[in-house]
Motif scaffolding. Structure first.
Motif, mmCIF file in Angstrom:
data_model
loop_
_atom_site.group_PDB
_atom_site.id
_atom_site.type_symbol
_atom_site.label_atom_id
_atom_site.label_comp_id
_atom_site.label_asym_id
_atom_site.label_seq_id
_atom_site.Cartn_x
_atom_site.Cartn_y
_atom_site.Cartn_z
ATOM 1 N N ALA A 136 1.287 8.761 12.240
ATOM 2 C CA ALA A 136 0.659 8.352 10.939
ATOM 3 C C ALA A 136 1.660 8.573 10.037
ATOM 4 C CB ALA A 136 -0.335 9.071 10.847
ATOM 5 N N GLU A 137 2.556 9.606 9.980
ATOM 6 C CA GLU A 137 3.588 9.748 8.992
ATOM 7 C C GLU A 137 4.589 8.836 8.709
ATOM 8 O OE1 GLU A 137 5.038 13.692 8.988
ATOM 9 O OE2 GLU A 137 3.189 14.711 8.571
ATOM 10 N N LYS A 138 4.890 8.136 10.000
ATOM 11 C CA LYS A 138 5.950 7.084 9.848
ATOM 12 C C LYS A 138 5.693 5.635 9.802
ATOM 13 C CE LYS A 138 8.378 10.098 12.755
ATOM 14 N NZ LYS A 138 8.785 10.604 14.449
ATOM 15 N N ILE A 139 4.128 5.497 9.990
ATOM 16 C CA ILE A 139 3.653 4.058 10.218
ATOM 17 C C ILE A 139 3.092 3.678 8.753
ATOM 18 C CG2 ILE A 139 1.861 2.753 11.084
ATOM 19 C CD1 ILE A 139 4.028 3.266 13.103
ATOM 20 N N GLN A 140 3.220 2.397 8.489
ATOM 21 C CA GLN A 140 3.007 1.935 7.108
ATOM 22 C C GLN A 140 1.532 1.293 7.139
ATOM 23 O OE1 GLN A 140 5.085 2.350 4.289
ATOM 24 N NE2 GLN A 140 5.969 3.803 6.046
ATOM 25 N N VAL A 141 0.758 1.429 8.061
ATOM 26 C CA VAL A 141 -0.563 0.897 8.074
ATOM 27 C C VAL A 141 -1.541 2.031 8.409
ATOM 28 C CG1 VAL A 141 0.009 -1.434 8.843
ATOM 29 C CG2 VAL A 141 -0.585 0.339 10.584
ATOM 30 N N PRO A 142 -2.904 1.980 7.765
ATOM 31 C CA PRO A 142 -3.885 3.099 8.189
ATOM 32 C C PRO A 142 -4.118 3.106 9.988
ATOM 33 C CG PRO A 142 -4.516 1.590 6.442
ATOM 34 C CD PRO A 142 -3.494 0.850 7.096
ATOM 35 N N LEU A 143 -4.183 4.485 10.325
ATOM 36 C CA LEU A 143 -4.590 4.444 11.516
ATOM 37 C C LEU A 143 -5.792 5.225 11.671
ATOM 38 C CD1 LEU A 143 -1.187 5.734 13.336
ATOM 39 C CD2 LEU A 143 -2.391 3.552 13.430
ATOM 40 N N GLY A 171 7.935 3.408 30.425
ATOM 41 C CA GLY A 171 8.738 4.315 29.824
ATOM 42 C C GLY A 171 8.867 4.160 28.338
ATOM 43 N N GLU A 172 8.366 3.030 27.663
ATOM 44 C CA GLU A 172 8.359 2.800 26.310
ATOM 45 C C GLU A 172 7.513 3.760 25.762
ATOM 46 O OE1 GLU A 172 7.325 -0.339 22.668
ATOM 47 O OE2 GLU A 172 7.075 -1.053 24.819
ATOM 48 N N SER A 173 7.963 4.526 24.695
ATOM 49 C CA SER A 173 7.132 5.898 24.030
ATOM 50 C C SER A 173 6.135 4.972 23.139
ATOM 51 C CB SER A 173 8.174 6.456 23.024
ATOM 52 O OG SER A 173 8.285 5.498 22.026
ATOM 53 N N ILE A 174 5.069 5.892 23.271
ATOM 54 C CA ILE A 174 3.900 5.509 22.277
ATOM 55 C C ILE A 174 4.091 5.100 20.844
ATOM 56 C CG2 ILE A 174 1.663 6.424 21.348
ATOM 57 C CD1 ILE A 174 1.246 8.110 24.051
ATOM 58 N N TYR A 175 5.056 6.039 20.413
ATOM 59 C CA TYR A 175 5.709 5.682 18.884
ATOM 60 C C TYR A 175 5.958 4.246 18.788
ATOM 61 C CZ TYR A 175 8.461 5.577 14.570
ATOM 62 O OH TYR A 175 9.172 5.050 13.623
ATOM 63 N N ASP A 176 7.093 3.976 19.869
ATOM 64 C CA ASP A 176 7.625 2.657 19.541
ATOM 65 C C ASP A 176 6.780 1.524 20.036
ATOM 66 O OD1 ASP A 176 10.292 3.508 19.581
ATOM 67 O OD2 ASP A 176 10.740 3.654 21.729
ATOM 68 N N THR A 177 5.753 1.630 20.558
ATOM 69 C CA THR A 177 4.692 0.693 20.753
ATOM 70 C C THR A 177 3.940 0.536 19.597
ATOM 71 O OG1 THR A 177 4.595 1.349 22.993
ATOM 72 C CG2 THR A 177 2.640 0.054 22.191
ATOM 73 N N VAL A 178 3.507 1.307 18.945
ATOM 74 C CA VAL A 178 2.728 1.318 17.577
ATOM 75 C C VAL A 178 3.621 0.822 16.503
ATOM 76 C CG1 VAL A 178 1.681 2.766 15.838
ATOM 77 C CG2 VAL A 178 1.391 3.545 18.005
ATOM 78 N N ARG A 179 5.007 0.864 16.406
ATOM 79 C CA ARG A 179 5.783 0.550 15.438
ATOM 80 C C ARG A 179 5.937 -1.268 15.943
ATOM 81 N NH1 ARG A 179 8.114 -0.348 11.931
ATOM 82 N NH2 ARG A 179 10.170 0.328 11.839
ATOM 83 N N ALA A 217 -4.066 -2.767 10.500
ATOM 84 C CA ALA A 217 -4.805 -1.269 10.777
ATOM 85 C C ALA A 217 -4.568 -1.211 12.379
ATOM 86 C CB ALA A 217 -6.107 -1.172 10.264
ATOM 87 N N GLY A 218 -4.558 0.087 12.884
ATOM 88 C CA GLY A 218 -4.712 0.251 14.184
ATOM 89 C C GLY A 218 -5.657 1.373 14.577
ATOM 90 N N VAL A 219 -6.330 1.156 15.709
ATOM 91 C CA VAL A 219 -7.335 2.077 16.218
ATOM 92 C C VAL A 219 -6.457 2.662 17.229
ATOM 93 C CG1 VAL A 219 -9.511 2.703 17.467
ATOM 94 C CG2 VAL A 219 -9.292 0.976 15.328
ATOM 95 N N MET A 221 0.842 -1.257 0.047
ATOM 96 C CA MET A 221 -0.051 -0.060 0.114
ATOM 97 C C MET A 221 0.919 1.206 0.182
ATOM 98 S SD MET A 221 -3.339 0.747 2.591
ATOM 99 C CE MET A 221 -3.411 -0.954 2.962
ATOM 100 N N SER A 222 0.674 2.142 -0.934
ATOM 101 C CA SER A 222 1.395 3.340 -0.956
ATOM 102 C C SER A 222 1.029 4.252 0.302
ATOM 103 C CB SER A 222 1.097 4.188 -2.157
ATOM 104 O OG SER A 222 -0.097 4.928 -2.268
ATOM 105 N N ILE A 223 1.922 5.178 0.382
ATOM 106 C CA ILE A 223 1.651 6.041 1.654
ATOM 107 C C ILE A 223 0.545 6.880 1.421
ATOM 108 C CG2 ILE A 223 2.813 8.238 2.639
ATOM 109 C CD1 ILE A 223 4.269 5.704 3.637
ATOM 110 N N ALA A 224 0.161 7.201 0.329
ATOM 111 C CA ALA A 224 -0.881 8.153 0.093
ATOM 112 C C ALA A 224 -2.108 7.525 0.104
ATOM 113 C CB ALA A 224 -0.785 8.603 -1.677
#
Length: 299
Positions: free
Chosen positions: A119-126, A87-95, A104-106, A1-4
């Motif tokens: 959302a800019e760094k993750i390759q699945v729809p949020l 202390g794990e970051s939210i970003y690290d958890t999503v990654r 996909a992630g809610v 899936m493309s970023i767009a």
């Protein structure tokens, strides 16, 4: 899936969405609501993670029911019992969940602005299930759906949103969406609960209850401790939808509330299930709306 493609399938907010795009979600929700079968295999083999870094049993459960009705595999991730507390970051958890293969992630989180960055760094729809005091798009979608279903159209309706506008993502998402559909929105709030950056007029309680839709916001009673709220009783006296005030409403008007409700604070208990109250129908409408949003993300 493309970023767009990922970005068009994500639902981060309603501010940037067109009226047509919003209406297509509402139309699809109507399809799911009318569908005779309760469960489907549309999303068989798809994995959806519900990542709640802020508590909300009701929203999470609504998403979970929607996902399971579509046949998806559901992973519920609650931050309270997770390494984010350590202390794990939210970003690290999503990654981490992304690298495990979710489709996909809610996500619900407190820090404003973080969702767009992730959302800019993750390759699945949020899908945004509420981010700070920024937006809560699926709540506004189900509110819009409830109004359309009741009145036939939102065009020309006057909607009064009453309560803590300053901290309300529900008020923001509703303001953005309702205006696109030709409704007029007014706010009613104590001086210390107003949001200066939102371009909508503030009216008195007397005027607010004359609207076609009287939408009460939940009062965070913990704000009492910070001095923002004098007391639950004084709030009810000035800004609560009391039985007496409800008698002043127009005959055709409806009562709405994003729930959970503080009974006898922002709204008197006997009004919660009054004939003109849409509070429980709103919750029911949340499932087809979230089915439409999850389907949009994944198909």
């Amino acid at each position: 899936m493309s970023i767009a493609t990922i970005q068009t399938r994500s639902l981060l907010g309603l501010k940037e969405l067109s009226q047509q795009e919003i209406q297509s979600i509402l139309d699809r929700a109507a399809y799911w609501e009318q569908h005779p079968s309760k469960t489907h295999n549309l999303l068989n083999g798809k994995f959806v993670a519900n990542m709640f870094f802020e508590n909300s049993t009701r929203t999470r459960t609504s998403f979970e029911v929607a996902e399971k009705r579509l046949g998806a595999e559901v992973i519920n991730f609650s931050a309270a019992a997770s390494s984010v507390e350590k202390g794990e970051s939210i970003y690290d958890t999503v990654r981490t969940l992304e690298s495990m293969g979710i489709d996909a992630g809610v996500i619900r989180l407190k820090p404003v602005g973080m969702l767009a960055e992730i959302a800019e760094k993750i390759q699945v729809p949020l899908i945004n299930a509420g981010d700070g005091n920024n937006e809560h798009p699926t709540q506004a979608l189900l509110d819009l759906y409830t109004m359309q279903k009741h009145f036939g159209t939102v065009q020309g309706l006057k909607v009064a949103i009453i309560g803590d506008i300053l901290h309300s993502r529900v008020a923001r998402s509703n303001l953005y969406a309702l205006r696109k559909f030709g409704a007029s929105v007014v706010f009613c709030a104590p001086d210390n609960m107003r949001a200066a950056e939102l371009n909508a007029p503030y009216v008195s309680m007397e005027e607010a209850i004359q609207a076609d839709v009287v939408m009460m916001l939940r009062v965070q009673l913990e704000r009492h401790a910070t001095g923002m709220l004098k007391s639950a009783e004084s709030y009810r006296a000035s800004y609560g939808l009391t039985v007496e005030r409800a008698q002043q409403m127009q005959e055709h008007a409806i009562i709405m509330h994003p729930a959970p409700v503080n009974r006898n604070v922002e709204i008197d208990s006997e009004l919660v299930e009054a004939p003109n109250s849409k509070i429980f129908p709103q919750m029911a409408n949340g499932v087809p709306i979230r089915m439409a949003v999850v389907e949009r993300a994944l198909s």
